[in-house]
Design a protein around this motif. Structure first.
Motif, short mmCIF file in Angstrom:
data_model
loop_
_atom_site.label_atom_id
_atom_site.label_comp_id
_atom_site.label_asym_id
_atom_site.label_seq_id
_atom_site.Cartn_x
_atom_site.Cartn_y
_atom_site.Cartn_z
N PRO A 209 60.98 68.51 22.28
CA PRO A 209 60.20 69.34 21.36
C PRO A 209 59.72 70.58 22.12
O PRO A 209 59.17 70.46 23.21
CB PRO A 209 59.02 68.44 20.95
CG PRO A 209 59.11 67.21 21.77
CD PRO A 209 60.34 67.24 22.62
N GLN A 214 58.21 78.70 23.46
CA GLN A 214 59.66 78.45 23.39
C GLN A 214 60.16 78.52 21.95
O GLN A 214 61.20 79.11 21.68
CB GLN A 214 60.00 77.08 23.99
CG GLN A 214 59.94 76.99 25.50
CD GLN A 214 60.10 75.56 25.99
OE1 GLN A 214 59.47 74.64 25.45
NE2 GLN A 214 60.93 75.36 26.99
N THR A 242 65.87 77.24 30.47
CA THR A 242 67.11 76.47 30.31
C THR A 242 67.08 75.65 29.02
O THR A 242 68.09 75.53 28.33
CB THR A 242 67.33 75.57 31.54
OG1 THR A 242 67.15 76.36 32.71
CG2 THR A 242 68.70 74.97 31.54
P1 ADP Z 1 63.37 77.37 33.76
O1 ADP Z 1 64.83 77.40 33.41
O2 ADP Z 1 62.58 78.43 33.04
O3 ADP Z 1 63.07 77.38 35.22
P2 ADP Z 1 63.50 74.66 32.79
O4 ADP Z 1 64.15 74.77 31.47
O5 ADP Z 1 64.30 74.18 33.93
O6 ADP Z 1 62.77 76.03 33.19
O7 ADP Z 1 62.21 73.75 32.62
C1 ADP Z 1 61.36 73.37 33.69
C2 ADP Z 1 60.95 71.94 33.51
O8 ADP Z 1 60.19 71.80 32.31
C3 ADP Z 1 62.14 71.01 33.35
O9 ADP Z 1 61.84 69.80 34.00
C4 ADP Z 1 62.24 70.79 31.85
O10 ADP Z 1 62.80 69.54 31.55
C5 ADP Z 1 60.78 70.85 31.44
N1 ADP Z 1 60.64 71.35 30.07
C6 ADP Z 1 61.22 72.43 29.53
N2 ADP Z 1 60.84 72.58 28.25
C7 ADP Z 1 60.01 71.56 27.97
C8 ADP Z 1 59.27 71.16 26.80
N3 ADP Z 1 59.34 71.87 25.68
N4 ADP Z 1 58.52 70.05 26.90
C9 ADP Z 1 58.44 69.35 28.04
N5 ADP Z 1 59.10 69.67 29.17
C10 ADP Z 1 59.87 70.76 29.14
#
Ligand code: ADP
Ligand code: ZN
Ligand code: ZN
Length: 745
Positions: A209, A214, A242
């Motif tokens: 979620p 986001q 990501t």
């Molecule tokens: P970025 O690409 O901006 O560095 P990521 O997508 O890798 O960030 O996310 C960082 C961490 O946060 C990851 O462990 C991801 O699984 C977690 N994460 C991302 N979005 C969410 C969300 N909506 N809720 C909980 N955890 C999230």
């Protein structure tokens, strides 16, 4: 027999692998495609005394070369042309970066296609018996092979596909003969399932979620799924970029389209890949340097046919053909590895944008530290600027502080404050990351009596002292020599390493924290295959340890147990001759800092410096990358530097400095005279010796063009290129023209 068009009226313009920036005219040989000649088919042609593989670029009705001097094509390789959008991109890149089209095409093709391997046809013919074929009577009594072929086909009620027929040893002539007698016929059938035929249900695992930021960003991106638009996704490290890509790709796959994801060289980790593979119930294909030729061709085919849904790759993946492009994503768009530094000097991010525009699809550029180029385009409204300001999953941002190293005792580059902080975090059972910007033991070796420095005999550079193996190594030319016991100049034995590399930091830390496991990550420690993966796996287990490494540690990895990051020396980019050095060093420091405290524990970042008063460094530490970037943009605007002006850099090298300078001086004079005459607003600077004049005993100099308008710059650099081609002495030295150069050496 079908009569072919008169061969004297068809002229084929062919791009061949040669540095010459032009196409060559040929006459069709005996081999003509059934549907007539089209652009995009590969042919084998005589070229000089060789026989090479080229691609037909244009079908013309006349040539400037007299017909009797044109040579025939030796063989036709493709029945159907290579993908048109792929060929378009090659042509664009060759023109934009002023490179030979033949070499551009060659480099953008998998090796096996370059060598003439036939491309699996997207459709293939299936041959079956006609009514009269079932009762051939005595029609084939004098053609036993044809009779055998007919019998072979008769054994297969659904018919036989062309590859199966040739596998049985029959050829095209025999097939055509049977068809001409009305005994067999064929229909085309598709080899690969088109993208829209994929199993319904794109997702293999539920999505996270999204948080409010986001969701807002994703909703914006969803608005433009069917048209070209550039979005800059500017989100702090760990903000969940990501996750946004993944959910955007989901929407693209649901429409039966494909996604192309470009990542930096260092970012294509098994972790990244598995994150994509776990999410989607559709083929995710990685394009990386570890593929062998067959795998590379398979990936190309999978992308071209639509069998692959998501393609992830580094720089060169921008040239992957797509059957149904839906979105392009460039992750860490500021990363230097997107620019190729030799041959075709392209920037994959820039080509990706052009490609998205051509394909009419959206493109997302993601970064925590966007390039000044992209920031400027976002600020002036060309790109949509989307922001993620908070970390996903509620991790607090790391607190940055500067540590003044002046006059402090150091152990392996670490001052007392850093050592105390490291001890605290280790005692709390956490992991600590120590970032050192140089591999090896020490940046150089020096004599304390006379000041002698270990310099490379071939370069204007110092040699790096390595411990394992114990040698002096030049990082510019790889030249190695033994470590002297005494000073070669004054004979003193008081030789000392100066500064600290990863090996020295590791050694000092091992002494200070003898019970702690220390993992060193740099190019030397990860040479063995899998070494990097094993180390990363150990780090992920979460036991308290010290990580010491170069920028290999700074990007793309997620270290949830690291709560302290120490930057041994932040001063690298502060006083460089390259106007981009500060931007790059600020990006790197921010990326390193972003490794800290990504999970539940808050992170701390200590930045050691000998220049604590430096205004840029202070701005970065106190207010962050965005504030510094604003400042740098203002400076660039005032100084007339990119992204506010466009540049082309001509580099030259020779064993004799005078040879380059003499030729480049003439080039500069001729260029300026021509610019004057044309009234073209392009500035031509130089020649000047390159910042590192001598490398591997060759002397480097450069000539710089800059302009407010890209078109003017291109006109000027094309002229310069042409002029150089006409100079006899230019052939005796190496030179190149780099459009939008990223590094100014
Ligand atoms: P970025 O690409 O901006 O560095 P990521 O997508 O890798 O960030 O996310 C960082 C961490 O946060 C990851 O462990 C991801 O699984 C977690 N994460 C991302 N979005 C969410 C969300 N909506 N809720 C909980 N955890 C999230
Ligand atoms: Zn000495
Ligand atoms: Zn050297």
């Amino acid at each position: 027999m079908v009569s072919k068009p008169g061969p004297d009226r068809v002229i084929l313009a062919v791009a061949v692998p040669s540095p010459l920036k032009r196409v060559f005219d040929y006459l069709p040989g005996r081999d003509a495609p059934e549907e007539g000649w089209v652009a995009g088919v590969r042919v084998r042609v005589p070229f000089g005394r060789r026989s090479v593989i080229g691609v037909v670029i244009e079908v013309r009705s006349h040539s400037d070369v007299p017909l009797d001097r044109l040579r025939d094509i030796e063989a036709l390789i493709d029945r159907s042309p290579l993908p048109a959008d792929w060929l378009w991109l090659c042509r664009f890149a060759a023109r934009y970066y002023q490179h030979s089209l033949g070499e551009t095409i060659n480099g953008a093709m998998p090796a096996l296609l370059r060598q003439g391997r036939p491309l699996a046809a997207r459709s293939q013919a299936r041959w079956f018996l006609t009514e009269s074929g079932r009762t051939p009577g005595d029609a084939l009594t004098r053609a036993p092979r044809q009779a055998e072929l007919l019998a072979a086909i008769a054994q297969h009620p659904r018919g036989l596909v062309a590859p199966a027929i040739s596998a049985l040893g029959f050829n095209r002539t025999q097939l055509n003969a049977l068809r001409d007698k009305g005994l067999i016929d064929c229909r085309e059938e598709s080899v690969a399932a088109p993208a829209s035929d994929r199993t319904p249900g794109t997702l293999a695992e539920p999505t996270l979620p999204l948080n409010r930021e986001q969701s807002g960003v994703l909703a914006e991106l969803h608005q433009d799924l069917d048209r070209f638009r550039v979005s800059l996704l500017h989100g702090v490290t760990g903000s969940g970029k990501t996750e946004v890509y993944l959910q955007l790709i989901e929407a693209v796959l649901d429409r039966g389209r494909q996604a192309l994801v470009l990542v930096p060289e260092i970012g294509l980790t098994p972790q990244t890949l598995s994150r994509f593979r776990k999410r989607f119930n559709a083929p995710v294909i990685a394009l990386h340097s570890g593929l062998n030729d067959n795998e590379r061709l398979d990936s190309w085919e999978a992308a071209r046919s639509g069998r692959a849904a998501v393609l992830i790759g580094t720089r060169s993946a921008v040239f992957t053909p797509l059957a149904a492009p839906g979105v392009i994503i460039v992750d860490e768009e500021h990363d230097g590895s997107f620019k190729q530094q030799d041959s075709l000097r392209y920037h994959a991010r820039d080509l990706a944008i052009v490609r998205a525009q051509h394909d009419g699809v959206p493109i997302v550029l993601g970064s925590a530290t966007p390039s000044l180029e992209s920031l400027a385009r976002a600020r002036d409204g060309h790109y949509r600027h989307l922001r993620l300001n908070t970390r996903a999953g509620n991790a607090a941002p790391a607190a940055l502080s500067m540590v003044d190293l002046r006059g402090k005792p150091q152990r392996g580059g670490l001052g007392p404050q850093a050592l105390t902080a490291i001890r605290e975090h280790l005692e709390a059972g956490r992991q600590v990351l120590v970032f050192v910007n140089r591999r090896g033991f020490a940046p150089t070796l020096t004599c304390h009596q006379c000041g002698w420095l270990a310099e490379c005999p071939q370069c204007d550079a110092r040699m790096t002292l390595h411990r394992d193996p114990h040698r002096l190594i030049c990082h510019h030319c790889e030249q190695q020599r033994g470590v002297p016991d005494a000073c070669p100049k004054c004979g003193s034995a008081d030789l000392r390493p100066q500064g600290a590399g990863t090996e020295r930091a590791e050694e000092a830390l091992q002494e200070a924290f003898s019970d702690t496991r220390i993992l060193r990550i740099d190019r030397d420690s990860t040479r063995r295959r899998d070494a990097m993966e094993q180390t990363l796996a150990e780090i992920r287990q979460g036991n308290s340890c010290l990580l010491v490494g170069t920028q290999m540690l700074a990007k793309g990895h997620h270290f949830p147990h690291v709560t302290l990051v120490v930057v041994v020396n932040a001063d690298g980019g502060l006083y460089s001759a390259d106007f981009r050095a500060l931007e790059h060093s600020a990006q790197l420091l921010t990326q390193v800092a972003g490794r800290a405290g990504r999970a539940q524990h808050p992170g701390r970042v200590l930045i050691q410096t000998l220049h604590p008063e430096d205004p840029s460094l202070r701005l970065l530490v106190e207010e962050g990358y965005d504030a510094l970037a604003e400042e740098l943009l203002t400076e660039r605007r005032l100084a007339g530097l990119p992204p506010f002006r466009f540049m082309a850099l001509m580099r030259g090298e020779s064993a004799r400095m005078e040879a380059v300078i003499e030729l480049f001086t003439r080039a500069g004079d001729a260029m300026r005279a021509w610019l004057n005459e044309r009234g073209l607003a392009v500035h031509c600077l130089g020649p000047v010796p390159a910042p590192m004049e001598r490398r591997q005993n060759r002397y480097h100099a450069q000539l710089l063009l800059s302009a407010d308008r890209r078109s003017a710059l291109h006109e000027a650099s094309a002229w310069l290129d042409e002029w150089m081609m006409q100079q006899a002495d230019a052939r005796r030295l190496r030179y190149s023209i780099d459009i939008d150069p990223q590094e100014m050496y």
